[in-house]
Design an enzyme around this catalytic site. Structure first.
Site, mmCIF file in Angstrom:
data_model
loop_
_atom_site.group_PDB
_atom_site.id
_atom_site.type_symbol
_atom_site.label_atom_id
_atom_site.label_comp_id
_atom_site.label_asym_id
_atom_site.label_seq_id
_atom_site.Cartn_x
_atom_site.Cartn_y
_atom_site.Cartn_z
ATOM 1 N N LEU A 116 6.991 -85.041 -61.691
ATOM 2 C CA LEU A 116 7.231 -83.730 -61.087
ATOM 3 C C LEU A 116 7.263 -83.880 -59.570
ATOM 4 O O LEU A 116 6.328 -84.428 -58.979
ATOM 5 C CB LEU A 116 6.144 -82.732 -61.489
ATOM 6 C CG LEU A 116 6.392 -81.969 -62.808
ATOM 7 C CD1 LEU A 116 6.394 -82.908 -64.006
ATOM 8 C CD2 LEU A 116 5.352 -80.870 -62.989
ATOM 9 N N GLY A 156 -0.007 -89.627 -67.432
ATOM 10 C CA GLY A 156 -1.089 -89.495 -66.470
ATOM 11 C C GLY A 156 -0.642 -88.645 -65.307
ATOM 12 O O GLY A 156 0.519 -88.716 -64.890
ATOM 13 N N GLY A 157 -1.536 -87.809 -64.787
ATOM 14 C CA GLY A 157 -1.188 -86.970 -63.642
ATOM 15 C C GLY A 157 0.029 -86.113 -63.938
ATOM 16 O O GLY A 157 0.044 -85.340 -64.892
ATOM 17 N N ASP A 158 1.059 -86.269 -63.101
ATOM 18 C CA ASP A 158 2.282 -85.487 -63.279
ATOM 19 C C ASP A 158 3.409 -86.331 -63.868
ATOM 20 O O ASP A 158 4.583 -85.992 -63.732
ATOM 21 C CB ASP A 158 2.723 -84.882 -61.938
ATOM 22 C CG ASP A 158 3.091 -85.956 -60.917
ATOM 23 O OD1 ASP A 158 2.547 -87.070 -61.005
ATOM 24 O OD2 ASP A 158 3.926 -85.688 -60.033
ATOM 25 N N GLU A 159 3.064 -87.426 -64.537
ATOM 26 C CA GLU A 159 4.071 -88.325 -65.096
ATOM 27 C C GLU A 159 4.148 -88.159 -66.615
ATOM 28 O O GLU A 159 3.133 -88.156 -67.308
ATOM 29 C CB GLU A 159 3.735 -89.782 -64.757
ATOM 30 C CG GLU A 159 4.820 -90.753 -65.152
ATOM 31 C CD GLU A 159 4.510 -92.183 -64.709
ATOM 32 O OE1 GLU A 159 5.448 -92.899 -64.346
ATOM 33 O OE2 GLU A 159 3.323 -92.564 -64.741
#
Length: 201
Positions: A116, A156-159
């Site tokens: 993102l 993970g995170g925005d991935e």
């Protein structure tokens, strides 16, 4: 005479209806272990009444209900708690399985990875609640854009990642085009892709 538990009913005359009533009890807020206890209590009552056929149905219902609960728990352990898509470990396991299958049957699959754009800025400026909303919304849109046979995971995170089975470059391009068209103005993503096993190391 012992009082029949809540699961007892004239309509619960077969395994399927007993399992359905057990699931209704769970949806109403009764914990799964308490539901199993009710089923076992019903079985003991049937035992005392000499209803061996009914007891056998209760035993089969317990086995099926416990299997369903265990299956749901196992699936939940493979899911990202925020977005509901596969978590990192489950996605990597699926990717390894599908790559091996593609190699065995001489098929290709596409791996697409998404980030993102400006997500950290959004999180810092508007707060984690808004960031979580964007993650959930992107996961939802990506999930409805790919086929049911494909897989979506949060890495993970925005991935995020997507495994698209039996996919050539032209089909991947069409999927990405549909995805971008569905994204709302407040979500922008960058994407990378590889074709496996041809691009596998």
């Amino acid at each position: 005479m012992a009082r029949e538990p809540a699961l007892a009913s004239e309509s619960a005359s077969d395994v399927r209806s007993l399992v359905e009533r057990a699931e209704e009890r769970q949806r109403s807020g009764v914990a799964p272990d308490a539901v199993v206890a009710e089923l076992l209590a019903l079985g003991r009552i049937y035992d005392r009444r000499g209803r061996k056929d009914a007891r056998a149905r209760v035993d089969a219902a317990v086995e099926e209900y416990v299997g369903r609960v265990a299956g749901k728990l196992a699936d939940r352990a493979r899911r990202d708690s925020l977005t509901g898509v596969l978590n990192h470990a489950a996605f990597q396991s699926r990717l390894a399985d599908e790559t091996a299958r593609a190699r065995r049957y001489k098929r290709r699959l596409a791996l697409a990875v998404f980030d993102l754009d400006r997500f950290k800025e959004t999180n810092d400026r508007l707060g984690h609640q808004e960031g979580d909303r964007l993650l959930r919304e992107f996961a939802r849109i990506l999930s409805v854009t790919v086929r049911v046979s494909d897989s979506v995971g949060r890495l993970g995170g925005d991935e995020f990642g997507a495994i698209l089975l039996e996919t050539e470059p032209n089909r991947l391009a069409a999927v990405l085009e549909r995805l971008y068209a569905r994204l709302p103005p407040d979500i922008a993503v960058s994407a990378g892709s590889a074709f496996l096993p041809a691009d596998a190391s």
